[in-house]
Write a protein that holds these residues in place. Structure first.
Motif, mmCIF file in Angstrom:
data_model
loop_
_atom_site.group_PDB
_atom_site.id
_atom_site.type_symbol
_atom_site.label_atom_id
_atom_site.label_comp_id
_atom_site.label_asym_id
_atom_site.label_seq_id
_atom_site.Cartn_x
_atom_site.Cartn_y
_atom_site.Cartn_z
ATOM 1 N N VAL A 84 0.861 -1.180 0.000
ATOM 2 C CA VAL A 84 0.000 0.000 0.000
ATOM 3 C C VAL A 84 0.897 1.230 0.000
ATOM 4 O O VAL A 84 1.799 1.365 0.817
ATOM 5 N N ARG A 85 0.641 2.129 -0.938
ATOM 6 C CA ARG A 85 1.411 3.365 -1.058
ATOM 7 C C ARG A 85 0.585 4.499 -0.466
ATOM 8 O O ARG A 85 -0.557 4.708 -0.845
ATOM 9 N N TRP A 86 1.189 5.254 0.448
ATOM 10 C CA TRP A 86 0.490 6.322 1.142
ATOM 11 C C TRP A 86 0.638 7.660 0.438
ATOM 12 O O TRP A 86 0.769 8.696 1.070
ATOM 13 N N SER A 87 0.621 7.629 -0.885
ATOM 14 C CA SER A 87 0.706 8.850 -1.679
ATOM 15 C C SER A 87 0.134 8.562 -3.057
ATOM 16 O O SER A 87 0.284 7.467 -3.580
ATOM 17 N N SER A 88 -0.503 9.562 -3.629
ATOM 18 C CA SER A 88 -1.011 9.391 -4.989
ATOM 19 C C SER A 88 0.021 9.855 -6.016
ATOM 20 O O SER A 88 -0.172 9.694 -7.212
ATOM 21 N N THR A 89 1.137 10.406 -5.551
ATOM 22 C CA THR A 89 2.210 10.843 -6.439
ATOM 23 C C THR A 89 2.891 9.618 -7.036
ATOM 24 O O THR A 89 3.235 8.686 -6.310
ATOM 25 N N PRO A 90 3.096 9.601 -8.359
ATOM 26 C CA PRO A 90 3.800 8.457 -8.959
ATOM 27 C C PRO A 90 5.196 8.303 -8.347
ATOM 28 O O PRO A 90 5.881 9.299 -8.110
ATOM 29 N N PRO A 91 5.616 7.057 -8.096
ATOM 30 C CA PRO A 91 6.900 6.847 -7.427
ATOM 31 C C PRO A 91 8.115 7.167 -8.297
ATOM 32 O O PRO A 91 9.179 7.483 -7.774
ATOM 33 N N VAL A 92 7.960 7.073 -9.623
ATOM 34 C CA VAL A 92 9.092 7.337 -10.519
ATOM 35 C C VAL A 92 8.650 8.266 -11.642
ATOM 36 O O VAL A 92 7.473 8.326 -11.997
ATOM 37 N N SER A 93 9.621 8.951 -12.225
ATOM 38 C CA SER A 93 9.338 9.847 -13.341
ATOM 39 C C SER A 93 8.899 9.037 -14.554
ATOM 40 O O SER A 93 9.207 7.847 -14.680
ATOM 41 N N ASP A 94 8.178 9.692 -15.449
ATOM 42 C CA ASP A 94 7.732 9.015 -16.673
ATOM 43 C C ASP A 94 8.912 8.494 -17.477
ATOM 44 O O ASP A 94 8.859 7.408 -18.048
ATOM 45 N N GLU A 95 9.999 9.278 -17.517
ATOM 46 C CA GLU A 95 11.192 8.878 -18.282
ATOM 47 C C GLU A 95 11.772 7.561 -17.766
ATOM 48 O O GLU A 95 12.054 6.643 -18.534
ATOM 49 N N ILE A 96 11.917 7.448 -16.457
ATOM 50 C CA ILE A 96 12.458 6.216 -15.855
ATOM 51 C C ILE A 96 11.473 5.067 -16.037
ATOM 52 O O ILE A 96 11.870 3.933 -16.318
ATOM 53 N N LEU A 97 10.197 5.356 -15.892
ATOM 54 C CA LEU A 97 9.186 4.318 -16.061
ATOM 55 C C LEU A 97 9.247 3.734 -17.468
ATOM 56 O O LEU A 97 9.235 2.509 -17.644
ATOM 57 N N VAL A 98 9.354 4.585 -18.487
ATOM 58 C CA VAL A 98 9.445 4.114 -19.867
ATOM 59 C C VAL A 98 10.698 3.264 -20.062
ATOM 60 O O VAL A 98 10.661 2.212 -20.710
ATOM 61 N N GLN A 99 11.817 3.701 -19.479
ATOM 62 C CA GLN A 99 13.078 2.983 -19.663
ATOM 63 C C GLN A 99 13.096 1.621 -18.986
ATOM 64 O O GLN A 99 13.726 0.688 -19.487
ATOM 65 N N TRP A 100 12.440 1.464 -17.849
ATOM 66 C CA TRP A 100 12.614 0.258 -17.041
ATOM 67 C C TRP A 100 11.376 -0.613 -16.849
ATOM 68 O O TRP A 100 11.481 -1.731 -16.376
ATOM 69 N N LYS A 101 10.181 -0.124 -17.233
ATOM 70 C CA LYS A 101 8.983 -0.930 -16.988
ATOM 71 C C LYS A 101 9.018 -2.247 -17.756
ATOM 72 O O LYS A 101 8.681 -3.298 -17.207
ATOM 73 N N GLY A 102 9.423 -2.227 -19.024
ATOM 74 C CA GLY A 102 9.483 -3.464 -19.801
ATOM 75 C C GLY A 102 10.456 -4.467 -19.212
ATOM 76 O O GLY A 102 10.173 -5.671 -19.149
ATOM 77 N N PHE A 103 11.611 -3.981 -18.768
ATOM 78 C CA PHE A 103 12.628 -4.827 -18.144
ATOM 79 C C PHE A 103 12.043 -5.520 -16.918
ATOM 80 O O PHE A 103 12.115 -6.744 -16.778
ATOM 81 N N CYS A 104 11.439 -4.723 -16.036
ATOM 82 C CA CYS A 104 10.862 -5.273 -14.802
ATOM 83 C C CYS A 104 9.667 -6.177 -15.104
ATOM 84 O O CYS A 104 9.487 -7.215 -14.465
ATOM 85 N N ALA A 105 8.852 -5.785 -16.095
ATOM 86 C CA ALA A 105 7.672 -6.583 -16.442
ATOM 87 C C ALA A 105 8.056 -7.952 -17.010
ATOM 88 O O ALA A 105 7.394 -8.948 -16.705
ATOM 89 N N LEU A 106 9.115 -8.012 -17.828
ATOM 90 C CA LEU A 106 9.578 -9.310 -18.331
ATOM 91 C C LEU A 106 9.913 -10.248 -17.180
ATOM 92 O O LEU A 106 9.540 -11.429 -17.180
ATOM 93 N N ILE A 107 10.616 -9.719 -16.202
ATOM 94 C CA ILE A 107 11.031 -10.533 -15.055
ATOM 95 C C ILE A 107 9.822 -10.895 -14.201
ATOM 96 O O ILE A 107 9.675 -12.047 -13.764
ATOM 97 N N ALA A 108 8.934 -9.937 -13.963
ATOM 98 C CA ALA A 108 7.730 -10.204 -13.161
ATOM 99 C C ALA A 108 6.862 -11.266 -13.827
ATOM 100 O O ALA A 108 6.344 -12.164 -13.154
ATOM 101 N N ASN A 109 6.715 -11.187 -15.149
ATOM 102 C CA ASN A 109 5.926 -12.206 -15.858
ATOM 103 C C ASN A 109 6.571 -13.584 -15.732
ATOM 104 O O ASN A 109 5.878 -14.579 -15.517
ATOM 105 N N ALA A 110 7.879 -13.652 -15.851
ATOM 106 C CA ALA A 110 8.567 -14.934 -15.678
ATOM 107 C C ALA A 110 8.341 -15.473 -14.264
ATOM 108 O O ALA A 110 8.107 -16.668 -14.076
ATOM 109 N N TYR A 111 8.393 -14.595 -13.293
ATOM 110 C CA TYR A 111 8.243 -14.973 -11.890
ATOM 111 C C TYR A 111 6.817 -15.448 -11.588
ATOM 112 O O TYR A 111 6.626 -16.515 -11.018
ATOM 113 N N PHE A 112 5.826 -14.659 -11.987
ATOM 114 C CA PHE A 112 4.442 -14.970 -11.633
ATOM 115 C C PHE A 112 3.798 -15.997 -12.549
ATOM 116 O O PHE A 112 3.060 -16.862 -12.091
ATOM 117 N N ILE A 113 4.054 -15.918 -13.847
ATOM 118 C CA ILE A 113 3.348 -16.768 -14.795
ATOM 119 C C ILE A 113 4.070 -18.090 -15.021
ATOM 120 O O ILE A 113 3.452 -19.153 -15.061
#
Length: 162
Positions: A84-113
């Motif tokens: 649970v995040r106690w803020s509505s502010t996004p935790p990372v900038s859009d630039e960092i999110l674009v650069q790293w979301k796919g990387f993290c999502a690939l790993i998360a999908n491997a882990y969960f699926i």
């Protein structure tokens, strides 16, 4: 059982996420500490425990914030809200999110699926090439992959710990 440095860092990152910290806010705090010339206590262990005081360097601030950003994005990639995040502010900038979301999502999908605890480094380097036009060294990519998998083990454990 003592926690490793990585586990302690992940725990601090998860707490920072939950408390509503952002990558930019933490960067400003660390930069202010660096510019003030404050020395931090660091533990060095080469056969025994010794401590030393050292200054913070700009490269260390950037790498620390990147690692925290990867932890924050990994939490965002979990299928259910695990922290649970106690803020509505996004935790990372859009630039960092674009650069790293796919990387993290690939790993998360491997882990969960697929129930995997690793991916081929080449796969992740291809993701980096597609998004930012360059890939990091295999050892760096492997370290970042370990950070994501270790974060997932903390925020959404899938297997019993031995």
């Amino acid at each position: 059982m003592s926690l490793t440095v990585v586990e302690e860092f992940i725990s601090a990152g998860v707490n920072a996420y939950a408390l509503g910290c952002t990558d930019d806010g933490l960067r400003k705090e660390l930069t202010a500490m660096k510019e003030s010339g404050v020395k931090i206590e660091a533990m060095q262990s080469y056969g025994g425990g010794t401590s030393l005081k050292s200054k913070i360097f700009s490269e260390e601030v950037d790498e620390c914030i990147l690692w925290l950003s990867i932890i924050f994005i990994t939490i965002l990639c979990t299928p259910q809200p695990t922290i649970v995040r106690w803020s509505s502010t996004p935790p990372v900038s859009d630039e960092i999110l674009v650069q790293w979301k796919g990387f993290c999502a690939l790993i998360a999908n491997a882990y969960f699926i697929r129930g995997m605890a690793w991916l081929p480094v080449k796969t992740l380097q291809l993701e980096q090439m597609a998004v930012v036009g360059r890939a990091e060294e295999p050892s760096v990519v492997a370290s970042r992959m370990r950070l994501v998998f270790s974060t997932l083990e903390v925020v959404s454990p899938q297997w019993p710990r031995v």
